[in-house]
Design an enzyme around this catalytic site. Structure first.
Site, PDB file in Angstrom:
ATOM      1  N   ALA A  78       0.807  -1.407   0.056  1.00  0.00           N
ATOM      2  CA  ALA A  78      -0.045  -0.011  -0.145  1.00  0.00           C
ATOM      3  C   ALA A  78       0.924   1.243  -0.108  1.00  0.00           C
ATOM      4  O   ALA A  78       0.396   2.261  -0.607  1.00  0.00           O
ATOM      5  CB  ALA A  78      -1.035   0.056   1.236  1.00  0.00           C
ATOM      6  N   GLU A 138       3.468   2.060  -1.762  1.00  0.00           N
ATOM      7  CA  GLU A 138       3.885   2.440  -3.116  1.00  0.00           C
ATOM      8  C   GLU A 138       2.740   2.968  -3.783  1.00  0.00           C
ATOM      9  O   GLU A 138       2.978   3.116  -5.065  1.00  0.00           O
ATOM     10  CB  GLU A 138       4.652   1.201  -3.605  1.00  0.00           C
ATOM     11  CG  GLU A 138       5.980   0.888  -3.088  1.00  0.00           C
ATOM     12  CD  GLU A 138       5.928   0.133  -1.744  1.00  0.00           C
ATOM     13  OE1 GLU A 138       6.788   0.161  -0.819  1.00  0.00           O
ATOM     14  OE2 GLU A 138       4.855  -0.614  -1.543  1.00  0.00           O
ATOM     15  N   THR A 159       1.321  -3.222  16.313  1.00  0.00           N
ATOM     16  CA  THR A 159       2.186  -2.140  16.159  1.00  0.00           C
ATOM     17  C   THR A 159       1.365  -0.694  15.790  1.00  0.00           C
ATOM     18  O   THR A 159       0.400  -0.851  14.900  1.00  0.00           O
ATOM     19  CB  THR A 159       3.277  -2.215  15.595  1.00  0.00           C
ATOM     20  OG1 THR A 159       2.922  -2.322  14.283  1.00  0.00           O
ATOM     21  CG2 THR A 159       3.949  -3.643  15.945  1.00  0.00           C
ATOM     22  N   HIS A 191       2.624   0.767  13.258  1.00  0.00           N
ATOM     23  CA  HIS A 191       2.762   0.887  11.653  1.00  0.00           C
ATOM     24  C   HIS A 191       1.811   1.125  10.894  1.00  0.00           C
ATOM     25  O   HIS A 191       1.814   1.800   9.848  1.00  0.00           O
ATOM     26  CB  HIS A 191       3.640  -0.301  11.368  1.00  0.00           C
ATOM     27  CG  HIS A 191       4.116  -0.448  10.050  1.00  0.00           C
ATOM     28  ND1 HIS A 191       5.100   0.488   9.604  1.00  0.00           N
ATOM     29  CD2 HIS A 191       3.866  -1.340   8.953  1.00  0.00           C
ATOM     30  CE1 HIS A 191       5.486  -0.016   8.280  1.00  0.00           C
ATOM     31  NE2 HIS A 191       4.556  -0.889   7.947  1.00  0.00           N
TER      32      HIS A 191
END
Length: 288
Positions: free
Chosen positions: A185, A187, A215, A217
């Protein structure tokens, strides 16, 4: 060659002129460009649509000036309130709302002596919708690019299938659909921007899947992906549809990829078709 239609009526003096201007403003007409000269002055008011109508058959009992509205009861209340503020007798200057023989409701008001206006609306509410420019769900003659992430391919492949199904069902040609695969995702925005800059595509469809995990992230990636896709759309002017799933679990993502809750790839493609159609209409219409 035709530029506009004007209905010209002379007001019976300065006081009548001011009262009529007040009346049109009170009922929500948009002020137009008037004029003021040594010998005369004019106040203009505009509506979303104007037209000349020819009638073959029984002509409706109405004034020479007829205005179509979307909410007749609201306009009636505003007209009655304006008459009361002016100290006029609404019983003699304002007719009751009545049904016509042409499937509508109508009333007539006389804000000034010998100056009558009829307001009407269709009885069928669907025919009284405001005039709007909308996109069509026809992809005929359009070119699309689909940017799809390989990460979580068990989900994104389903999204891609849904998007292709929507495009082909809507009339797009296979040779006019370019599929670009990116690692994940993150990119997607860069590839979408490169494709949009080429100027070949009517719309860009972005497909991906982010799962929360344990996390932070997830939030960092999602925010940047959404920002990048939105920025690409705004700066290039090419419509981008957002089909990047953000889910807590794999099961939720599967549901949104066609198992239970519809296919978000299909929905993203239909949104792209509609926006491409709308974009074409707005560009072709040019400035007002």
């Amino acid at each position: 060659m035709i530029k506009g239609i004007s209905f010209l009526r002379a007001a019976g003096g300065a006081e009548a002129y001011d009262r009529l201007a007040s009346f049109f403003s009170a009922l929500g007409f948009a002020p137009g460009r008037g004029w003021e000269e040594e010998q005369s002055r004019g106040a203009s008011f505009t509506a979303p649509a104007g037209k000349v109508e020819l009638v073959d058959g029984r002509f409706p009992e109405s004034a020479d000036l007829v205005v179509e509205v979307t909410s007749l009861d609201s306009v009636y209340q505003a007209a009655e309130a304006w008459l009361n503020r002016q100290g006029f007798d609404s019983g003699t200057r304002l007719s009751a709302i009545a049904e016509t023989n042409w499937k509508s409701r109508l009333f007539t008001i006389e804000p000034e002596v010998d100056f009558s206006i009829s307001f009407w609306a269709w009885i069928d509410p669907l025919r009284s919708r405001p005039v709007a420019v909308e996109g069509d769900l026809s992809a005929e003659g359009m070119k699309f690019a689909i940017v799809v992430a390989r990460w979580n391919a068990v989900i994104t492949d389903r999204l891609l299938d849904g998007a292709l199904d929507a495009l082909l069902r809507s009339g797009a040609q296979r040779r006019h659909i370019e599929v670009v695969r990116v690692p994940g995702a993150w990119e997607i925005p860069a590839a979408a921007r490169t494709l949009a800059d080429r100027g070949h595509f009517s719309a860009i469809i972005t497909l991906g899947c982010l799962l929360r995990g344990e996390t932070a992230h997830y939030e960092a990636i999602y925010n940047e992906v959404a920002r990048g896709i939105g920025q690409s759309q705004q700066e290039t002017g090419v419509p981008h549809s957002f089909g990047v799933l953000t889910c807590e679990t794999l099961e939720q993502a599967l549901d949104r990829a066609g198992v239970k809750a519809g296919n978000k790839g299909f929905e993203a493609a239909t949104a792209a078709i509609e926006m491409a159609s709308l974009h074409r209409k707005l560009v072709e219409s040019g400035p007002a």
